[in-house]
Motif scaffolding. Structure first.
Motif, PDB file in Angstrom:
ATOM      1  N   GLY A 152       0.820  -1.204   0.000  1.00 39.73           N
ATOM      2  CA  GLY A 152       0.000   0.000   0.000  1.00 39.73           C
ATOM      3  C   GLY A 152       0.849   1.246   0.000  1.00 39.73           C
ATOM      4  N   LEU A 153       0.198   2.394  -0.120  1.00 38.47           N
ATOM      5  CA  LEU A 153       0.859   3.695  -0.093  1.00 38.47           C
ATOM      6  C   LEU A 153       0.240   4.564   0.997  1.00 38.47           C
ATOM      7  CD1 LEU A 153       1.105   4.589  -3.889  1.00 38.47           C
ATOM      8  CD2 LEU A 153       3.049   4.319  -2.338  1.00 38.47           C
ATOM      9  N   PHE A 154       1.076   5.146   1.837  1.00 40.30           N
ATOM     10  CA  PHE A 154       0.650   6.132   2.819  1.00 40.30           C
ATOM     11  C   PHE A 154       0.938   7.518   2.229  1.00 40.30           C
ATOM     12  CE2 PHE A 154       1.694   2.302   5.122  1.00 40.30           C
ATOM     13  CZ  PHE A 154       0.695   2.197   6.083  1.00 40.30           C
ATOM     14  N   PRO A 163       5.155  18.424  -7.077  1.00 41.08           N
ATOM     15  CA  PRO A 163       5.749  17.114  -7.363  1.00 41.08           C
ATOM     16  C   PRO A 163       5.695  16.199  -6.149  1.00 41.08           C
ATOM     17  CG  PRO A 163       7.159  18.885  -8.173  1.00 41.08           C
ATOM     18  CD  PRO A 163       6.091  19.532  -7.323  1.00 41.08           C
ATOM     19  N   PHE A 164       5.921  14.916  -6.391  1.00 48.83           N
ATOM     20  CA  PHE A 164       5.836  13.947  -5.304  1.00 48.83           C
ATOM     21  C   PHE A 164       7.148  13.189  -5.132  1.00 48.83           C
ATOM     22  CE2 PHE A 164       4.601  11.400  -9.010  1.00 48.83           C
ATOM     23  CZ  PHE A 164       5.282  10.208  -8.803  1.00 48.83           C
ATOM     24  N   ALA A 165       7.321  12.667  -3.932  1.00 47.54           N
ATOM     25  CA  ALA A 165       8.404  11.741  -3.605  1.00 47.54           C
ATOM     26  C   ALA A 165       7.781  10.422  -3.184  1.00 47.54           C
ATOM     27  CB  ALA A 165       9.255  12.288  -2.465  1.00 47.54           C
ATOM     28  N   VAL A 166       8.398   9.305  -3.579  1.00 46.09           N
ATOM     29  CA  VAL A 166       8.012   7.987  -3.065  1.00 46.09           C
ATOM     30  C   VAL A 166       9.169   7.464  -2.235  1.00 46.09           C
ATOM     31  CG1 VAL A 166       7.362   5.626  -3.604  1.00 46.09           C
ATOM     32  CG2 VAL A 166       6.484   7.487  -4.995  1.00 46.09           C
ATOM     33  N   ILE A 167       8.873   7.034  -1.022  1.00 49.64           N
ATOM     34  CA  ILE A 167       9.893   6.620  -0.065  1.00 49.64           C
ATOM     35  C   ILE A 167       9.778   5.122   0.172  1.00 49.64           C
ATOM     36  CG2 ILE A 167      10.756   6.926   2.292  1.00 49.64           C
ATOM     37  CD1 ILE A 167       9.054   9.670   2.129  1.00 49.64           C
ATOM     38  N   ALA A 168      10.882   4.407  -0.051  1.00 52.77           N
ATOM     39  CA  ALA A 168      10.943   2.964   0.220  1.00 52.77           C
ATOM     40  C   ALA A 168      11.808   2.738   1.458  1.00 52.77           C
ATOM     41  CB  ALA A 168      11.522   2.223  -0.984  1.00 52.77           C
ATOM     42  N   PRO A 169      11.209   2.455   2.610  1.00 52.38           N
ATOM     43  CA  PRO A 169      12.000   2.189   3.813  1.00 52.38           C
ATOM     44  C   PRO A 169      12.796   0.888   3.666  1.00 52.38           C
ATOM     45  CG  PRO A 169       9.706   2.684   4.343  1.00 52.38           C
ATOM     46  CD  PRO A 169       9.768   2.419   2.869  1.00 52.38           C
ATOM     47  N   GLY A 170      13.751   0.707   4.559  1.00 53.38           N
ATOM     48  CA  GLY A 170      14.559  -0.506   4.544  1.00 53.38           C
ATOM     49  C   GLY A 170      14.092  -1.539   5.545  1.00 53.38           C
ATOM     50  N   GLY A 171      14.926  -2.577   5.677  1.00 50.30           N
ATOM     51  CA  GLY A 171      14.627  -3.693   6.568  1.00 50.30           C
ATOM     52  C   GLY A 171      15.177  -4.997   6.049  1.00 50.30           C
ATOM     53  N   GLY A 172      16.180  -4.915   5.157  1.00 50.79           N
ATOM     54  CA  GLY A 172      16.820  -6.123   4.658  1.00 50.79           C
ATOM     55  C   GLY A 172      15.894  -7.027   3.866  1.00 50.79           C
ATOM     56  N   LYS A 200       4.602   0.577   1.376  1.00 50.02           N
ATOM     57  CA  LYS A 200       4.622  -0.713   2.072  1.00 50.02           C
ATOM     58  C   LYS A 200       4.688  -1.789   0.996  1.00 50.02           C
ATOM     59  CE  LYS A 200       4.101  -3.687   5.512  1.00 50.02           C
ATOM     60  NZ  LYS A 200       4.084  -4.955   4.758  1.00 50.02           N
ATOM     61  N   TYR A 201       5.795  -2.529   0.967  1.00 45.64           N
ATOM     62  CA  TYR A 201       6.020  -3.534  -0.062  1.00 45.64           C
ATOM     63  C   TYR A 201       6.120  -4.914   0.565  1.00 45.64           C
ATOM     64  CZ  TYR A 201      10.825  -2.641   1.547  1.00 45.64           C
ATOM     65  OH  TYR A 201      11.945  -2.461   2.336  1.00 45.64           O
ATOM     66  N   ARG A 202       6.062  -5.924  -0.283  1.00 42.46           N
ATOM     67  CA  ARG A 202       6.153  -7.301   0.205  1.00 42.46           C
ATOM     68  C   ARG A 202       7.580  -7.618   0.647  1.00 42.46           C
ATOM     69  NH1 ARG A 202       3.907 -10.222  -4.977  1.00 42.46           N
ATOM     70  NH2 ARG A 202       4.727  -8.290  -5.873  1.00 42.46           N
ATOM     71  N   THR A 203       7.694  -8.385   1.710  1.00 45.80           N
ATOM     72  CA  THR A 203       9.001  -8.781   2.224  1.00 45.80           C
ATOM     73  C   THR A 203       9.149 -10.297   2.157  1.00 45.80           C
ATOM     74  OG1 THR A 203       8.097  -8.801   4.469  1.00 45.80           O
ATOM     75  CG2 THR A 203       9.208  -6.789   3.741  1.00 45.80           C
ATOM     76  N   ALA A 215       7.457  -0.205  -8.549  1.00 46.79           N
ATOM     77  CA  ALA A 215       7.059   0.141  -9.912  1.00 46.79           C
ATOM     78  C   ALA A 215       5.540   0.214 -10.039  1.00 46.79           C
ATOM     79  CB  ALA A 215       7.633  -0.871 -10.900  1.00 46.79           C
ATOM     80  N   ALA A 216       4.838  -0.744  -9.419  1.00 42.73           N
ATOM     81  CA  ALA A 216       3.373  -0.741  -9.461  1.00 42.73           C
ATOM     82  C   ALA A 216       2.811   0.482  -8.747  1.00 42.73           C
ATOM     83  CB  ALA A 216       2.829  -2.020  -8.832  1.00 42.73           C
ATOM     84  N   ALA A 217       3.427   0.861  -7.634  1.00 41.23           N
ATOM     85  CA  ALA A 217       2.980   2.043  -6.893  1.00 41.23           C
ATOM     86  C   ALA A 217       3.155   3.308  -7.726  1.00 41.23           C
ATOM     87  CB  ALA A 217       3.746   2.159  -5.585  1.00 41.23           C
ATOM     88  N   LEU A 218       4.280   3.404  -8.434  1.00 40.37           N
ATOM     89  CA  LEU A 218       4.497   4.568  -9.300  1.00 40.37           C
ATOM     90  C   LEU A 218       3.452   4.608 -10.414  1.00 40.37           C
ATOM     91  CD1 LEU A 218       8.388   4.489  -9.481  1.00 40.37           C
ATOM     92  CD2 LEU A 218       6.997   6.367  -8.580  1.00 40.37           C
TER      93      LEU A 218
END
Length: 351
Positions: A152-154, A163-172, A200-203, A215-218
């Motif tokens: 999902g996207l917050f 303009p927008f920024a998309v942020i991908a947090p980490g976590g290995g 929020k992406y799949r881990t 890519a899908a979120a963009l």
């Protein structure tokens, strides 16, 4: 006294529902949540939080509130599990939010005020009637692949049409540290006037799957830009650690390489503490940060990437922060404290 107030609120809610059947679910459920707290003396902190709030549905969280308070907060009722870092994990619901860092083993410098400020920003936006969480995969896709429910996207709004920024947090690629290096980043970026999305992406499925989610979120943002009120010009992608690998991969190869329609590349890539080495011959301007004491993504590995990019003619700004370890987030209280504002200025310089 508080129980009397809640009783009156519940009666009021029933009356409102009699007139208008579109009363938001979160508001209705907040009354039941508040009543439960009143009946549970052990929830004293949550009780005091609601007592000091004008509306139980939108009471702010503090570092003394718990994981259980977060998961049952009415403002998050439909998407609370996607706030949390680990998929399908049973959490200690009594863990105070000030100790959230215990859930983020690859991160350091997890500051309670930053954690709750990001959460409270979403509570405030919900109180304004703004939608916070967006599914970028459809119901049919999620039925075919239930793992997509962990995405999902917050949305943290800046100026309309900015303009927008998309942020991908980490976590290995094991968890998603949104509360540490997603929501706090988005809060700062949106205060600068830009729109910010936290992914929020799949881990547990590696970097390729996670980048496919980016890519899908963009694609979703581009398709719904008018509805969201954002410009698709000069967008940026931000990532920390594993998330930086994802952001860099989109910058190098574009969305078309990850199962989506080919979209314009980002105008800027912001990378925090990763050893990612892959690149293309055409890289966007890149802002790079790492801590001097990083034992996971060494400054030397990041310096090597910077040298490669500069050799390609890519505009790069590179910072190594003394006395800082891996996963430092916003850098609050460290030598990296202003790095997000510096990254925003770099983004602004590179249309």
């Amino acid at each position: 006294m508080l129980s009397e107030i809640i009783s009156k609120l519940r009666i009021g809610a029933v009356a409102i529902q009699t007139v208008c059947t579109t009363l938001p679910l979160a508001i209705v459920q907040s009354f039941a949540h508040a009543e439960e707290i009143v009946a549970s003396p052990e929830k004293g902190q949550a009780l005091s939080s609601i007592a000091g709030s004008g509306d139980p549905a939108f009471a702010h969280l503090s570092g003394d509130d718990t994981i259980g308070d977060l998961l049952t907060h009415p403002a998050f009722i439909s998407f609370a599990p996607n706030i949390m870092p680990w998929e399908n994990r049973a959490y200690d619901r009594d863990l105070p939010l000030r100790e959230f860092g215990q859930l983020l083993p690859y991160h350091s410098n997890v500051v309670a005020d930053d954690v709750v400020d990001g959460l409270n920003r979403m509570i405030d936006d919900t109180a304004k009637g703004q939608r916070v969480f967006y599914d970028f995969y459809g119901d049919v896709q999620k039925q075919a692949d239930p793992s997509l429910s962990h995405t999902g996207l917050f949305f943290f709004r800046g100026a309309p049409g900015a303009p927008f920024a998309v942020i991908a947090p980490g976590g290995g690629f094991s968890y998603v540290g949104s509360v540490h290096e997603g929501f706090p980043y988005a809060t700062i970026i949106s205060k600068s006037g830009y729109n910010a999305f936290v992914l929020k992406y799949r881990t547990g499925r590696g970097g390729k799957t996670a980048t496919e989610d980016l890519a899908a979120a963009l694609g979703y943002i581009f398709d719904h830009a008018e509805e969201l009120g954002v410009s698709t010009q000069r967008y940026s992608v931000w990532g920390s650690s594993a998330g930086a690998r994802m952001a860099a991969a989109i910058g190098s190869h574009g969305t078309g390489a990850f199962g989506q329609e080919s979209l314009p590349k980002p105008s800027t890539v912001i990378m925090a503490y990763t050893a990612h080495s892959d690149h293309s011959s055409d890289e966007p301007p890149t802002f790079v940060v790492v801590g001097e004491n990083d034992g996971i993504a060494s400054p030397a590995s990041m310096a090597h990437r910077v040298d490669v990019l500069r050799g390609l003619g890519t505009p790069v700004e590179f910072h190594i922060y003394p006395d800082v370890a891996h996963g430092f987030g916003t850098g609050t209280g460290t030598s990296a404290a202003n790095w997000i504002s510096d990254a925003v200025r770099f983004w602004e310089k590179n249309p």
